[in-house]
Motif scaffolding. Structure first.
Motif, short mmCIF file in Angstrom:
data_model
loop_
_atom_site.label_atom_id
_atom_site.label_comp_id
_atom_site.label_asym_id
_atom_site.label_seq_id
_atom_site.Cartn_x
_atom_site.Cartn_y
_atom_site.Cartn_z
N HIS A 160 0.84 -1.21 0.00
CA HIS A 160 0.00 0.00 0.00
C HIS A 160 0.87 1.25 0.00
CE1 HIS A 160 -3.56 2.46 0.84
NE2 HIS A 160 -2.80 3.14 1.68
N ALA A 161 0.60 2.17 -0.91
CA ALA A 161 1.35 3.43 -0.99
C ALA A 161 0.67 4.47 -0.10
CB ALA A 161 1.41 3.92 -2.44
N TRP A 162 1.41 4.98 0.88
CA TRP A 162 0.85 5.87 1.89
C TRP A 162 1.25 7.32 1.64
CZ3 TRP A 162 -2.36 4.12 5.76
CH2 TRP A 162 -2.36 2.74 6.00
N ARG A 163 0.31 8.22 1.79
CA ARG A 163 0.61 9.63 1.92
C ARG A 163 0.91 9.89 3.39
NH1 ARG A 163 1.64 11.58 -3.10
NH2 ARG A 163 -0.07 11.13 -4.56
N VAL A 164 1.72 10.90 3.67
CA VAL A 164 2.13 11.16 5.04
C VAL A 164 0.92 11.42 5.95
CG1 VAL A 164 3.38 12.76 6.54
CG2 VAL A 164 4.44 11.98 4.42
N VAL A 165 -0.01 12.24 5.49
CA VAL A 165 -1.18 12.57 6.31
C VAL A 165 -2.03 11.32 6.55
CG1 VAL A 165 -3.33 13.88 6.39
CG2 VAL A 165 -1.24 14.98 5.57
N GLU A 166 -2.23 10.53 5.50
CA GLU A 166 -3.02 9.32 5.61
C GLU A 166 -2.42 8.36 6.63
OE1 GLU A 166 -4.34 5.50 2.80
OE2 GLU A 166 -2.70 6.85 2.20
N LEU A 167 -1.11 8.16 6.58
CA LEU A 167 -0.44 7.24 7.50
C LEU A 167 -0.44 7.78 8.92
CD1 LEU A 167 1.05 4.62 7.93
CD2 LEU A 167 3.15 5.71 7.14
N SER A 168 -0.31 9.09 9.05
CA SER A 168 -0.36 9.72 10.37
C SER A 168 -1.69 9.42 11.06
CB SER A 168 -0.15 11.22 10.23
OG SER A 168 -0.42 11.88 11.45
N GLU A 169 -2.76 9.53 10.30
CA GLU A 169 -4.09 9.28 10.86
C GLU A 169 -4.30 7.80 11.15
OE1 GLU A 169 -6.64 10.94 7.90
OE2 GLU A 169 -6.33 13.03 8.57
N ALA A 170 -3.83 6.94 10.23
CA ALA A 170 -4.03 5.50 10.41
C ALA A 170 -3.27 4.96 11.61
CB ALA A 170 -3.62 4.76 9.14
N ALA A 171 -2.05 5.50 11.85
CA ALA A 171 -1.22 5.02 12.95
C ALA A 171 -1.40 5.84 14.22
CB ALA A 171 0.25 5.03 12.53
N ASN A 172 -2.16 6.92 14.13
CA ASN A 172 -2.42 7.79 15.27
C ASN A 172 -1.13 8.37 15.86
OD1 ASN A 172 -4.09 9.13 17.13
ND2 ASN A 172 -3.86 7.50 18.65
N VAL A 173 -0.29 8.90 14.96
CA VAL A 173 0.96 9.54 15.36
C VAL A 173 1.08 10.87 14.63
CG1 VAL A 173 2.13 7.34 15.82
CG2 VAL A 173 2.31 8.39 13.56
N SER A 174 2.09 11.66 14.99
CA SER A 174 2.24 12.98 14.39
C SER A 174 2.80 12.90 12.98
CB SER A 174 3.18 13.83 15.25
OG SER A 174 4.51 13.34 15.16
N LEU A 175 2.60 13.97 12.22
CA LEU A 175 3.14 14.06 10.86
C LEU A 175 4.67 13.99 10.89
CD1 LEU A 175 0.87 16.87 9.38
CD2 LEU A 175 0.75 14.43 8.88
N GLY A 176 5.25 14.65 11.89
CA GLY A 176 6.70 14.64 12.01
C GLY A 176 7.25 13.25 12.24
N GLN A 177 6.54 12.44 13.05
CA GLN A 177 6.97 11.08 13.30
C GLN A 177 6.94 10.25 12.03
OE1 GLN A 177 7.74 10.05 16.73
NE2 GLN A 177 8.83 8.52 15.52
N VAL A 178 5.88 10.42 11.24
CA VAL A 178 5.78 9.70 9.97
C VAL A 178 6.91 10.11 9.03
CG1 VAL A 178 4.38 9.35 7.89
CG2 VAL A 178 3.29 9.37 10.13
N SER A 179 7.21 11.40 8.97
CA SER A 179 8.28 11.89 8.10
C SER A 179 9.62 11.30 8.49
CB SER A 179 8.34 13.42 8.13
OG SER A 179 7.16 13.98 7.58
N ASN A 180 9.88 11.21 9.79
CA ASN A 180 11.15 10.63 10.27
C ASN A 180 11.27 9.16 9.89
OD1 ASN A 180 11.91 13.07 11.43
ND2 ASN A 180 11.14 12.52 13.46
N VAL A 181 10.19 8.42 10.08
CA VAL A 181 10.19 6.99 9.73
C VAL A 181 10.34 6.83 8.22
CG1 VAL A 181 8.79 4.89 9.66
CG2 VAL A 181 8.91 6.25 11.75
N ARG A 182 9.65 7.67 7.47
CA ARG A 182 9.75 7.61 6.00
C ARG A 182 11.20 7.78 5.56
NH1 ARG A 182 9.93 11.13 1.71
NH2 ARG A 182 8.71 10.58 -0.15
N THR A 183 11.87 8.77 6.13
CA THR A 183 13.27 9.01 5.76
C THR A 183 14.15 7.82 6.10
OG1 THR A 183 13.04 11.40 6.05
CG2 THR A 183 15.26 10.50 6.17
#
Length: 352
Positions: A160-183
């Motif tokens: 599944h291809a995730w957008r940052v906002v979509e994944l943030s909501e699905a995992a119930n974490v901050s946008l910054g946390q998703v960006s860090n994991v993405r990197t």
């Protein structure tokens, strides 16, 4: 403090000087060019023949940066039609990065002591077993509770291809946390970015790395004894899990695996619960606290994500998800490791 370039040259010089047939002639900078060029060239003699080593230094040895260096070095040698052996140098090269170099016939050296170099009768191969502390810290950081929520969410459907906002909501974490994991995923080439979002390109390697650094979730661990056995205990627990209201309780470890991928029944039953769920379990299962001889173990994890990221393996049989169940089993002893591997084969097999 020495610059990375100075340290790299010294490390390479030390490596080559240990080979009796090699004589270092010079280290020289590459001439100015409008296109990309390696950081420096080393001229050597080996058994009376002259050779050139084209060296590129990377501050990070994560696979994404190493892959780019490999391509740049190979293009440079091809474009300028020169006889040169390409070498990647970094503070530390992960196993995946080293494998990538070998597959492409590119030499490598890191400042931890890992080295591989092969050309015209010269062969150097030295591997260091231990990862540097910084590498351990980086991996542990990737698998901390909030990051782990993201990874468990992605591992449900790696393609599944995730957008940052979509994944943030699905995992119930901050946008910054998703960006860090993405990197971190992109750097290690465990993830890939497309116009549609980013997805897990190598979930198996991700899970391999996770289990290597996984530790028992922090939280209070309570031991109990009950006279209930087998299906009577399971049915009582499922009845409680099926009730609406406050308090969370889930099967974990061997007990979760029994529903997800039965391998071997354990004499002890395992649960994760919050404080209200604990009290309900005590009542429903007629639990008596003990210091030894327990047949029920309940953990109150500090990471509430473990109680939210769940699956219903059968009606009202609420379990930790397969990834979490696998991790818990993998560190619970030899017999549990066998159950963990069986669970992985049954529920966590993805095409690379």
């Amino acid at each position: 403090m020495k610059s990375l370039e100075t340290s790299s040259k010294e490390a390479l010089q030390d490596l080559l000087s240990k080979v009796p047939i090699i004589e270092i002639k010079s280290f020289k900078a590459t001439p100015p060019t409008k296109t990309w060029a390696p950081d420096f060239i080393v001229e050597i003699d080996a058994s009376g023949k002259s050779y050139s080593l084209a060296c590129e230094i990377k501050a990070s040895g994560q696979p994404r940066f190493v892959t780019a260096a490999i391509l740049q070095l190979r293009d440079y040698v091809r474009e300028w039609d020169i006889e040169a052996t390409p070498i990647v140098i970094a503070p530390y090269l992960s196993l995946a990065a080293r494998q990538a170099c070998r597959e492409k016939g590119v030499g490598y050296l890191d400042l931890e002591g890992n080295a591989w170099l092969s050309f015209d009768g010269v062969f150097i191969d030295h591997q260091v077993a231990e990862k540097p502390p910084s590498e351990h810290r980086g991996l542990k950081s990737l698998f901390k509770p909030k990051s782990a929520q993201i990874l468990r969410t992605m591992l449900r459907d790696p393609d599944h291809a995730w957008r940052v906002v979509e994944l943030s909501e699905a995992a119930n974490v901050s946008l910054g946390q998703v960006s860090n994991v993405r990197t971190a995923l992109l750097d290690r080439e465990w993830g890939r970015a497309t116009r549609d979002g980013f997805f897990l390109s190598d979930p198996q390697s991700l899970l391999d790395a996770w289990v290597q650094v996984y530790e028992t979730p922090s939280g209070e661990r309570k031991k109990f004894y009950t006279t209930l056995r087998g299906s009577a205990l399971e049915n009582a627990a499922r009845s409680l899990m099926g009730e609406q209201g406050n308090g969370r309780t889930v099967f974990s470890s061997f007990s979760a695996a029994q529903w997800l991928a039965p391998y071997a029944r354990a004499s002890t039953n395992y649960f994760y619960a919050d404080s209200e769920g604990l009290e309900k379990l005590i009542s429903a299962l007629h639990l008596v606290p003990v210091t030894k001889g327990e047949n029920v173990v309940i953990t109150l994890p500090k990471d509430e994500g473990l109680l939210l990221d769940i699956v219903e393996a059968a009606p009202d049989a609420i379990c930790t998800n397969p990834v979490q169940t696998y991790l818990d089993l993998a560190i619970a002893g030899e017999r549990a490791k066998e159950a963990a591997e069986y669970l992985r084969q049954e529920k966590l097999t993805w095409a690379r």
